[in-house]
Enzyme design. Structure first.
Site, mmCIF file in Angstrom:
data_model
loop_
_atom_site.group_PDB
_atom_site.id
_atom_site.type_symbol
_atom_site.label_atom_id
_atom_site.label_comp_id
_atom_site.label_asym_id
_atom_site.label_seq_id
_atom_site.Cartn_x
_atom_site.Cartn_y
_atom_site.Cartn_z
ATOM 1 N N ASP A 78 43.566 42.657 -40.184
ATOM 2 C CA ASP A 78 44.759 42.143 -40.041
ATOM 3 C C ASP A 78 45.149 41.966 -41.611
ATOM 4 O O ASP A 78 45.048 42.017 -42.615
ATOM 5 C CB ASP A 78 44.046 40.079 -40.081
ATOM 6 C CG ASP A 78 42.958 40.229 -39.183
ATOM 7 O OD1 ASP A 78 42.899 39.787 -37.963
ATOM 8 O OD2 ASP A 78 42.212 40.395 -39.937
ATOM 9 N N CYS A 129 41.408 46.762 -42.698
ATOM 10 C CA CYS A 129 40.487 45.671 -42.187
ATOM 11 C C CYS A 129 41.270 44.991 -41.438
ATOM 12 O O CYS A 129 40.404 44.368 -41.119
ATOM 13 C CB CYS A 129 40.927 44.407 -43.834
ATOM 14 S SG CYS A 129 40.702 45.100 -45.020
ATOM 15 N N CYS A 174 44.277 39.481 -33.857
ATOM 16 C CA CYS A 174 44.160 39.249 -33.312
ATOM 17 C C CYS A 174 44.018 38.463 -32.481
ATOM 18 O O CYS A 174 45.047 37.428 -33.007
ATOM 19 C CB CYS A 174 42.379 39.560 -33.152
ATOM 20 S SG CYS A 174 41.285 37.966 -34.007
ATOM 21 N N CYS A 233 40.284 34.498 -40.197
ATOM 22 C CA CYS A 233 41.416 34.463 -39.777
ATOM 23 C C CYS A 233 42.222 32.893 -40.048
ATOM 24 O O CYS A 233 43.523 33.189 -41.053
ATOM 25 C CB CYS A 233 41.673 34.454 -38.150
ATOM 26 S SG CYS A 233 41.545 36.526 -37.942
#
Lengths: 396, 125
Positions: free
Chosen positions: B35, B33, B58, B102
């Site tokens: 992360d 996915c 990221c 995130c």
């Protein structure tokens, strides 16, 4: 801090010679090419000169060049315009699965709004389309095939003469997107055997906001921008005169410099690749190792994510690009990297270098200095990397 | 595109790395996915005395991990468990809209590490 810029496929500075040529057309020579008085008619001739320059780069005739606002518009005009002009023959188009979005989405548009069937051809692990596979995908209803000369993500150069020959034999139109390849390798429409070819201004060192489409003489196209009779009625809208002048100059320079530029870029690129593969463990060199653009190097670094890597490098003045999902607005992993069979996790570690004449050996040194510690740093706290190492993966 | 706080935490992540013998471990996401985040906690007298994270992701994912670790360190388990995704995004000076997920990962991973500790030590509420 000095800058080592390796993202020329995304944007490159307009060359000073190009800008110089463009400047008079913003103010002194502002006339509309369609005007009948002398302020305008001189401009029309200037446009025709640029058409001839672009045609010369491609071994084409000036009347076979249409100016557009971008490579994306030229791709749209080629795919939609040619397909819709030949509905009588059928409603099937074929494109490779690794085309630019402007080709992929134009094919999807034809499916959705014009009852076309679109075939997305697979590629091998190097990103190559097999001509035999293309032959098998053709049907009596196929009107158009679109396959790029080279990919800006993995650099692989397709065997366009062989692919175009398959189409010619079957009486099917063949379009190629040459945006990434133009100015890097020779492009002659007769030798390639293509019916349509896309160029973009910025990829040649020209300005943004201008592109061109080559179309074989008398080939029918449905305009995608309806308007006046500019571009012989194939594309409405007052011509972007300064932009077209810039593209013309860029094409002229590209034609004269090609012989020296290709080998220079290739030698620089080879040193870059060798150095990176030597300095960093667990790296995949993506795309074809030999049949690729001279100014192109692309990698996937296992266990790291590309956007983070791009940011770390940029902090050190090294600029590159990535196909990581996290760097795309849609958060989708690059379809090109999936198409060559990389797992989404590995594709996340994508890093792409696109080189130009302005790059030097000092730029390479900057990469060798800053890339290995950046990768090592991200790996030091990457659970993916630690799991790989715990599972007995190679390297430290 | 990123706030100065995000960039500062990305450039100098706090508490990044592995922990020997953690009392609780929480893992979220998966590399497919894009992360993946793991939090490790050490607990003494119901308080998080040490914390480490591992993150594959990221700039935003790394900054979120760093910020969550800093927010949780020294807090009681109950206090730490109340850290929300919204809190994290807020102290980071905001996140781009497409990166808000995130911040979810960070708070979720911490919550899982706390749950893991409580399960192992029989203090689940």
């Amino acid at each position: 801090m000095s800058i080592a810029y390796f993202d020329h496929a995304a944007a490159t500075p307009v060359r000073p010679e190009v800008l110089e040529e463009m400047l008079p057309y913003f103010r002194e020579r502002f006339g509309n090419p369609s005007a009948v008085y002398d302020l305008g008619s001189g401009i029309k001739e200037v446009l025709e000169e640029q058409r001839a320059k672009v045609a010369r780069l491609l071994g084409a005739r000036p009347q076979e060049i249409i100016f557009t606002s971008s490579g994306a518009e030229a791709n749209n005009l080629a795919v939609k315009g040619a397909a819709l002009a030949h509905l009588k023959k059928g409603r099937h188009v074929i494109v490779s699965g690794i085309e630019h979005h402007s080709v992929l989405n134009a094919a999807r548009y034809l499916e959705k709004f014009h009852d076309f069937e679109a075939t997305f051809l697979p590629v091998d692990r190097f990103g190559q389309v097999d001509p035999e596979r293309l032959r098998q995908a053709l049907t009596p209803a196929t009107v158009l095939v679109s396959i790029q000369v080279a990919s800006n993500e993995i650099g692989t150069i397709q065997n366009i003469p062989a692919l175009a020959a398959v189409c010619r034999e079957a009486g099917v139109l063949f379009h190629t997107d040459a945006v990434a390849a133009a100015g890097q390798i020779p492009l002659n429409v007769e030798e390639l055997g293509v019916d349509l070819l896309t160029l973009s201004g910025p990829a040649l060192g020209g300005p943004k906001g201008v592109g061109a489409l080559y179309f074989r003489k008398r080939l029918r196209l449905v305009p995608q921008i309806h308007g006046g009779i500019q571009e012989d009625g194939r594309r409405g809208g007052t011509e972007n005169v300064p932009g077209i002048v810039g593209l013309g100059k860029a094409a002229e320079l590209a034609a004269t410099e090609l012989a020296d530029k290709g080998p220079y870029l290739a030698s620089l690129r080879d040193r870059l690749v060798e150095g990176v593969l030597k300095a960093v463990p667990e790296v995949i060199y993506t795309g074809h190792p030999k049949r690729r653009l001279p100014g192109h190097a692309s990698f996937c670094f296992e266990g790291v994510e590309g956007e983070a890597l791009v940011f770390l490098l940029s902090r050190q003045g090294v600029y590159a690009n990535t196909g990581s999902a996290c760097a795309s607005k849609a958060l989708k992993v690059s379809p090109v990297l999936c198409a060559i069979g990389l797992s989404p996790a590995v594709a996340q570690g994508s890093l792409v270098f696109t080189l130009e004449r302005s790059n030097t050996a000092a730029d390479l040194e900057a990469v060798f200095t800053h890339l290995p510690p950046a990768v090592a740093r991200l790996r030091s706290f990457s659970p993916v990397w630690h799991k790989k190492m715990a599972a007995g993966g190679a390297g430290p | 595109m990123y706030s100065p706080v995000v960039m500062e935490h990305f450039n100098n992540p706090r508490n990044a790395g592995v922990m020997e013998d953690p009392d609780g471990v929480g893992e979220v996401g998966n590399p497919a996915c894009g992360d993946m985040m793991t939090f490790f906690i050490k607990v003494k007298d119901d308080r998080i005395v040490d914390i480490k994270f591992q993150t594959f992701g990221c700039v935003a994912a790394i900054a979120v991990s760093s910020m969550v670790s800093e927010m949780a360190k020294g807090k009681t388990l109950d206090e730490a468990a109340r850290i929300t995704n919204k809190d994290v995004a807020e102290v980071l000076g905001g996140l781009p809209k497409n990166k808000l997920h995130c911040s979810n990962l960070g708070a979720d991973a911490l919550a899982r590490a706390i749950a893991d500790y409580r399960r192992k030590h029989g203090t689940a509420h």
